[in-house]
Design a protein around this motif. Sequence first.
Motif, PDB file in Angstrom:
ATOM      1  N   PRO A  62       0.807  -1.227   0.000  1.00 19.86           N
ATOM      2  CA  PRO A  62       0.000   0.000   0.000  1.00 19.86           C
ATOM      3  C   PRO A  62       0.838   1.275   0.000  1.00 19.86           C
ATOM      4  O   PRO A  62       0.767   2.099   0.895  1.00 19.86           O
ATOM      5  CB  PRO A  62      -0.842  -0.137   1.280  1.00 19.86           C
ATOM      6  N   THR A  63       1.645   1.425  -1.050  1.00 19.13           N
ATOM      7  CA  THR A  63       2.459   2.625  -1.239  1.00 19.13           C
ATOM      8  C   THR A  63       2.830   2.740  -2.705  1.00 19.13           C
ATOM      9  O   THR A  63       3.055   1.728  -3.382  1.00 19.13           O
ATOM     10  CB  THR A  63       3.732   2.582  -0.376  1.00 19.13           C
ATOM     11  N   PHE A  64       2.905   3.980  -3.216  1.00 19.11           N
ATOM     12  CA  PHE A  64       3.249   4.189  -4.614  1.00 19.11           C
ATOM     13  C   PHE A  64       4.712   3.843  -4.906  1.00 19.11           C
ATOM     14  O   PHE A  64       5.103   3.715  -6.066  1.00 19.11           O
ATOM     15  CB  PHE A  64       2.987   5.651  -5.009  1.00 19.11           C
ATOM     16  N   GLU A  65       5.520   3.702  -3.865  1.00 21.25           N
ATOM     17  CA  GLU A  65       6.935   3.370  -4.050  1.00 21.25           C
ATOM     18  C   GLU A  65       7.160   1.871  -4.244  1.00 21.25           C
ATOM     19  O   GLU A  65       8.262   1.444  -4.586  1.00 21.25           O
ATOM     20  CB  GLU A  65       7.763   3.841  -2.852  1.00 21.25           C
ATOM     21  N   SER A  66       6.130   1.064  -4.032  1.00 22.39           N
ATOM     22  CA  SER A  66       6.310  -0.385  -4.151  1.00 22.39           C
ATOM     23  C   SER A  66       6.194  -0.839  -5.602  1.00 22.39           C
ATOM     24  O   SER A  66       5.897  -0.045  -6.504  1.00 22.39           O
ATOM     25  CB  SER A  66       5.274  -1.116  -3.284  1.00 22.39           C
ATOM     26  N   GLN A  67       6.424  -2.115  -5.821  1.00 26.52           N
ATOM     27  CA  GLN A  67       6.421  -2.687  -7.172  1.00 26.52           C
ATOM     28  C   GLN A  67       5.021  -2.701  -7.777  1.00 26.52           C
ATOM     29  O   GLN A  67       4.042  -3.011  -7.101  1.00 26.52           O
ATOM     30  CB  GLN A  67       6.963  -4.120  -7.107  1.00 26.52           C
ATOM     31  N   VAL A  68       4.927  -2.359  -9.073  1.00 26.93           N
ATOM     32  CA  VAL A  68       3.664  -2.464  -9.804  1.00 26.93           C
ATOM     33  C   VAL A  68       3.511  -3.912 -10.279  1.00 26.93           C
ATOM     34  O   VAL A  68       4.373  -4.426 -10.987  1.00 26.93           O
ATOM     35  CB  VAL A  68       3.625  -1.498 -11.009  1.00 26.93           C
TER      36      VAL A  68
END
Length: 214
Positions: free
Chosen positions: A74-80
């Motif tokens: 739950p973060t935009f910095e994690s892997q898509v």
Amino acid sequence: MKKILIGLLILLFIAGGAGAVYYFFFYQNPSESDEADEPMVEVSESAAFEEDLQPIPFTEYFVISPGVEVFAKPTFESQVVGKTELREVVKVYEERNRWSRVQSWVNETTGKSQWIYNEHLSLENPGDTVQERYRDIKQLIVRTDDFEQNEARFIELTDQVLQSQQCSQSDLEQLQGWIRSFNYPDEPIYYSYCGGLDVEDKLYINLDNGDIFR
């Protein structure tokens, strides 16, 4: 003669007594080995396990934006880890800090799952009005060559392509629009890849006459 008869009676009495003893002590009380021969009813471990399974509660939401990215945490910095399509229905199993987990399980080692930012989800099915359709397609093909000069025409033909299922949203998202074709230098013809990334997967549109072809 009397002695012989008396002897026979004694023998019969002894034989009858032995039979009675057998009946009461052996026939009425079968041995342990006889009991062991009786079939045993086994309980299936898998059946017992299935009875313990409980359904995981979830709430269904609609995706209200095209091409929404799915993240591992739950973060935009994690892997898509994937993407969803507009109006796709997803199951939300957990909400955390404006994020929704759309996968029922979490990797115990890495803590990874599938998360979507709440801004792109709604309990209500998004309407398919003309204005919404125009907005959604515009966002889908925003990087099209010469888009500003021919915005309405590109959106009209893209809508036809999607409605006819010659191309999908996920196909168009690969290039985020249409590319000017150098094979037709004198005509306003553009292409995108639909169904794959090979030459034969190219789909062309002609802005002048509205032709759609491969």
